[in-house]
Structures are given as C-alpha cells and as structure tokens.
Design a protein around this motif. Sequence first.
Motif, PDB file in Angstrom:
ATOM      1  N   THR A  46     -11.792 -18.870 -40.259  1.00  0.00           N
ATOM      2  CA  THR A  46     -12.659 -19.898 -40.840  1.00  0.00           C
ATOM      3  C   THR A  46     -12.179 -20.303 -42.218  1.00  0.00           C
ATOM      4  N   LEU A  47     -11.844 -19.303 -43.040  1.00  0.00           N
ATOM      5  CA  LEU A  47     -11.418 -19.573 -44.415  1.00  0.00           C
ATOM      6  C   LEU A  47     -10.131 -20.402 -44.442  1.00  0.00           C
ATOM      7  N   LEU A  48      -9.167 -20.049 -43.598  1.00  0.00           N
ATOM      8  CA  LEU A  48      -7.899 -20.796 -43.556  1.00  0.00           C
ATOM      9  C   LEU A  48      -8.126 -22.253 -43.161  1.00  0.00           C
ATOM     10  N   ALA A  49      -9.007 -22.475 -42.223  1.00  0.00           N
ATOM     11  CA  ALA A  49      -9.262 -23.843 -41.760  1.00  0.00           C
ATOM     12  C   ALA A  49      -9.890 -24.695 -42.860  1.00  0.00           C
ATOM     13  N   VAL A  50     -10.858 -24.137 -43.574  1.00  0.00           N
ATOM     14  CA  VAL A  50     -11.540 -24.913 -44.613  1.00  0.00           C
ATOM     15  C   VAL A  50     -10.614 -25.143 -45.809  1.00  0.00           C
ATOM     16  N   SER A  65      -6.426 -34.976 -39.717  1.00  0.00           N
ATOM     17  CA  SER A  65      -7.379 -35.572 -38.776  1.00  0.00           C
ATOM     18  C   SER A  65      -7.595 -34.667 -37.568  1.00  0.00           C
ATOM     19  N   GLY A  66      -6.594 -33.860 -37.202  1.00  0.00           N
ATOM     20  CA  GLY A  66      -6.757 -32.949 -36.076  1.00  0.00           C
ATOM     21  C   GLY A  66      -7.780 -31.864 -36.352  1.00  0.00           C
ATOM     22  N   ASP A  67      -7.774 -31.315 -37.564  1.00  0.00           N
ATOM     23  CA  ASP A  67      -8.776 -30.309 -37.914  1.00  0.00           C
ATOM     24  C   ASP A  67     -10.177 -30.926 -37.961  1.00  0.00           C
ATOM     25  N   GLU A  68     -10.248 -32.172 -38.421  1.00  0.00           N
ATOM     26  CA  GLU A  68     -11.548 -32.866 -38.400  1.00  0.00           C
ATOM     27  C   GLU A  68     -12.008 -33.074 -36.954  1.00  0.00           C
ATOM     28  N   LEU A  69     -11.075 -33.456 -36.097  1.00  0.00           N
ATOM     29  CA  LEU A  69     -11.403 -33.646 -34.682  1.00  0.00           C
ATOM     30  C   LEU A  69     -11.913 -32.344 -34.057  1.00  0.00           C
ATOM     31  N   ALA A  70     -11.322 -31.230 -34.462  1.00  0.00           N
ATOM     32  CA  ALA A  70     -11.739 -29.926 -33.930  1.00  0.00           C
ATOM     33  C   ALA A  70     -13.020 -29.422 -34.578  1.00  0.00           C
ATOM     34  N   GLY A  71     -13.453 -30.058 -35.671  1.00  0.00           N
ATOM     35  CA  GLY A  71     -14.677 -29.650 -36.346  1.00  0.00           C
ATOM     36  C   GLY A  71     -14.557 -28.379 -37.153  1.00  0.00           C
ATOM     37  N   ILE A  72     -13.334 -28.090 -37.646  1.00  0.00           N
ATOM     38  CA  ILE A  72     -13.133 -26.849 -38.385  1.00  0.00           C
ATOM     39  C   ILE A  72     -12.637 -27.094 -39.811  1.00  0.00           C
ATOM     40  N   GLY A  73     -12.294 -28.315 -40.172  1.00  0.00           N
ATOM     41  CA  GLY A  73     -11.774 -28.593 -41.511  1.00  0.00           C
ATOM     42  C   GLY A  73     -12.884 -28.732 -42.535  1.00  0.00           C
ATOM     43  N   ALA A  74     -12.482 -28.792 -43.810  1.00  0.00           N
ATOM     44  CA  ALA A  74     -13.454 -28.990 -44.888  1.00  0.00           C
ATOM     45  C   ALA A  74     -14.113 -30.360 -44.747  1.00  0.00           C
ATOM     46  N   ARG A  75     -15.391 -30.437 -45.133  1.00  0.00           N
ATOM     47  CA  ARG A  75     -16.117 -31.709 -45.046  1.00  0.00           C
ATOM     48  C   ARG A  75     -16.040 -32.496 -46.346  1.00  0.00           C
ATOM     49  N   SER A  76     -15.490 -31.903 -47.396  1.00  0.00           N
ATOM     50  CA  SER A  76     -15.340 -32.600 -48.675  1.00  0.00           C
ATOM     51  C   SER A  76     -14.214 -31.941 -49.461  1.00  0.00           C
ATOM     52  N   ALA A  77     -13.741 -32.663 -50.480  1.00  0.00           N
ATOM     53  CA  ALA A  77     -12.698 -32.107 -51.340  1.00  0.00           C
ATOM     54  C   ALA A  77     -13.215 -30.879 -52.092  1.00  0.00           C
ATOM     55  N   ARG A  78     -14.498 -30.913 -52.473  1.00  0.00           N
ATOM     56  CA  ARG A  78     -15.064 -29.765 -53.178  1.00  0.00           C
ATOM     57  C   ARG A  78     -15.088 -28.537 -52.280  1.00  0.00           C
ATOM     58  N   GLU A  79     -15.515 -28.741 -51.020  1.00  0.00           N
ATOM     59  CA  GLU A  79     -15.575 -27.620 -50.082  1.00  0.00           C
ATOM     60  C   GLU A  79     -14.188 -27.017 -49.885  1.00  0.00           C
ATOM     61  N   ARG A  80     -13.183 -27.881 -49.827  1.00  0.00           N
ATOM     62  CA  ARG A  80     -11.793 -27.403 -49.664  1.00  0.00           C
ATOM     63  C   ARG A  80     -11.357 -26.613 -50.897  1.00  0.00           C
TER      64      ARG A  80
END
Length: 462
Positions: free
Chosen positions: A18-22, A28-43
Amino acid sequence: MYAITIDSVTQEYADLRTLLAVASAPKSGDELAGIGARSARERAVAQLCLAEVPLAAFLEDLVISYEDDAVTRLIVDTLDREAFKPVAGLTVGGFRDWLLSAEADGDALAALAPGLMPEMAAAVSKLMRVQDLIHVASKVRVVTQFRTTVGLPGTLAARLQPNHPTDDPAGIVASVFDGLMYGSGDACIGINPATDSTASAMRLMELLDRLRREYDIPTQSCVLTHVTNTIQAVERGAPVDLVFQSIGGTEGVNKSFGVTLEVLREGLEAGRSLKRGTVGDNVMYFETGQGSALSAGAHCGVDQQTLEARAYGLARRYEPFLLNSVVGFIGPEYLYDEKQIIRAGLEDHFCGKLLGVPMGMDVCYTNHAEADQDSMDTLLTLLGVAGCNFIMGVPGADDIMLNYQSTSFHDALYVRRQLGLSPAPEFAAWLERTGVFKDGQLKAPKHSLHIPDKERFRGLSS
C-alpha cells in the motif's frame, strides 16, 4: 503497519504494498487500479513515511506472498544476503543518500546488485528526482556479449527493427540496409514478426542469418516470436542467435504471456546449446513495460513501477544480452502523457541498472497518448546522459507493422554525436572497414556500404 504523524495527524498504511503504491509518481495505470495517491499531498506524506522504512523490512514484508507467486519465490530464494550487508542498516531515505554519494561508485553498485530486492530499488526510486535517477544510473555499466559487446562506457548501441506488415523479405532487407548505412544494428537486428508461428519465424531467422554472413556483419539477429517457437526452431536446426520473450513482474502476468520460469530456463539452455556467440554467451532478449500486469488482471494490488522492477529481478537470473523496456507502447491508460512516459523511462532504466540488468529502452508512444516526437527527443537525450545500453532504430521512427512511434536511425546518430558515444566496438570496426563510417563519423552516402544489385538482392530475400 507503517505510519507517520504530521501536524498531529497520523497517516497509516497497512503494508509495504500500500505504501509503495501511494508513494509512486503519478501514473494513469495506478489510478485505473485505484491504488495510487489521490493528491500530491497524499503522495508526499507517503514518500516521507517510506523514507523512514528500514531496507531490512522488505525482507519480511513481501508485496506478494512467497506461497502465491513464483516470481516472489525466485527473488527471495536467489537473493545474495552477503552482498546486501553494506546497506542492510539503512532506511530507504538513507539508501537514497548513499546512492548519491561518491562512495557508491560503479564497483560498489555492481557488488551490491545481487543483494538488492527489486522492491528496494523501486522504493528508493520513488524518493528521487529526475536528476537523481540519471546520476545514479550513469555510474552503473552492465556489459553483455554475444557477437558484439554492449554496455561499455562511451558506447550506445541500437537495435535495427526492420518490421514489415506482411513479413515481406524484400521490404525487410531494404530496411536492414537502410539502418546499417546509418550505423544501427549493433544491439541486434530484431524483427517483430507479423505472423507468430515457428515456420514463419524460421524463414525470417534464415533470412537475417544469410544477410549477416553475406556481409560479415558482427552482430546478432532475433525474431521476436514466442519462446516456445524459438525452442522448436532450435530443435529443427534454425540459426537462432537470441531467444526472445516478453516477461512481467508476477506469476500471473507471465502465465498470460504463456511462460513459466521453467520455460524461460529451457529457452536459455536451447540458445546456449548452439554456441553461436563469438565473444560471449548472453543469449536472452527480454521485453517489459509498466502496466502489463494490470492489463492482464494480474497486478495483485501492487503499483506498476514496483512490478516492473520485479520483472528485472526475474530477468537477471537468465543473464540476458538485452532487456528492453518498451516504455510508452502500452498507451495512455497506463502512462497518460509525456511527463509520465519520461518519468517511467528513467525509473525503469535506474531500477534495471541498480539490479544488474543490461537496460535498453524503446523510446516510444502510441498515437493516442499525449506525447510527440519532441517528447521522445527529451527522453532519448536524458537516457543517453544516464548511460542507457541501447535504443531502437526504426525507419522514419514509424513502425508500420506495430503502428506506434519510436526512434529512427537518425535519432541514434543524433544522440551518439551529441554525447560523443560510439557503437559497440566490434560493430564500429566493421562500419570503418565497409566505409560506412570514417574516423567514427558517418561518411557521405556515395562512399557507404554497397547496396546489393537486383540479382543479389533477390538472392538475399528469396
């Protein structure tokens, strides 16, 4: 559980996956999978947390379980724990600082490579800027040999890619001569066949071998057919130089490609059994690319860049001659625009080199991505500075069989001239002997390699 507290707010991550993904750069692939950060701050918060994780944690908290995945078992079972010791006490952030230090020179990084898990390489790359990825990768030289020596300092090789939409021999031979007269082909002359069968692959193998022997070209050929077709071709006596296969970072994606670790081993043994190399016996040619596991429904919740690094962890066990990350080929669903493609290309090159893999790059994009040839010029130049082993040479940079945009024979000339790089030494000597080059530079066309007359051309392509 991993956690970080900022301004009295604690952010928790259930596991390293989870940590690596965020913490990953936007894809765009991580967004498609629903595992990437939702904002620059979250990242950024995830990156701060990742920086404090000990490297040793990766030995215990596997992103895909040992029991469920053959690639994980290969990575764990073949890890050199002794080689890992120099960095065993570092955090991911400390590892980044060490990689950027003068202490981490080429020899130190080469000694460390067998002790690194791919997930460690992926993790530290997530904390790096573009200049960090370039600087560290440029320290590492991974040299491999078959008939040419690829990866030496001061060199950049090119794969001559004479694809044809109907596998027409005359069209392929014409493209080969076009590329040779611009100094491309020292990585290999490699065809993506339009028809994927053992019989059609063997016809193309014999065509390229006849051409190579006729002109005494010190290079290797490859027909990028399925590894099982190549094994059959070896059994039938075909002139096989390099054994090709697409691979990925999970057992599931490799199953979708129709391969297992055992089949790859059989391919390696088949290729080496022919003993056709003159200066070395690296016989495998792998292609990879971020997003393939998600495309196959086999990503296991892991971000696409970490899975790409795992593909390199798999590849290195077969001592490949070439590994090509086809970075923009998969399309905007996985790498949306030039910023994502350029970042992914540099991440792939960095991770591969850190793991001891002979990294090359197909600097490319599909026509529905937000990228153009200016984007490719940028990535090509950055990879040249970073010490990339090889790139593609495609007539006009436009692959008429695979329908995507890559780099041309002229692009290889540009980056070599701009950065003072030469072809592989065996091929460079042949270019001088044949008059294509003089004193390392392309000569005028009238002095270049003689194109065969019509009768000889028919003989080569019949």
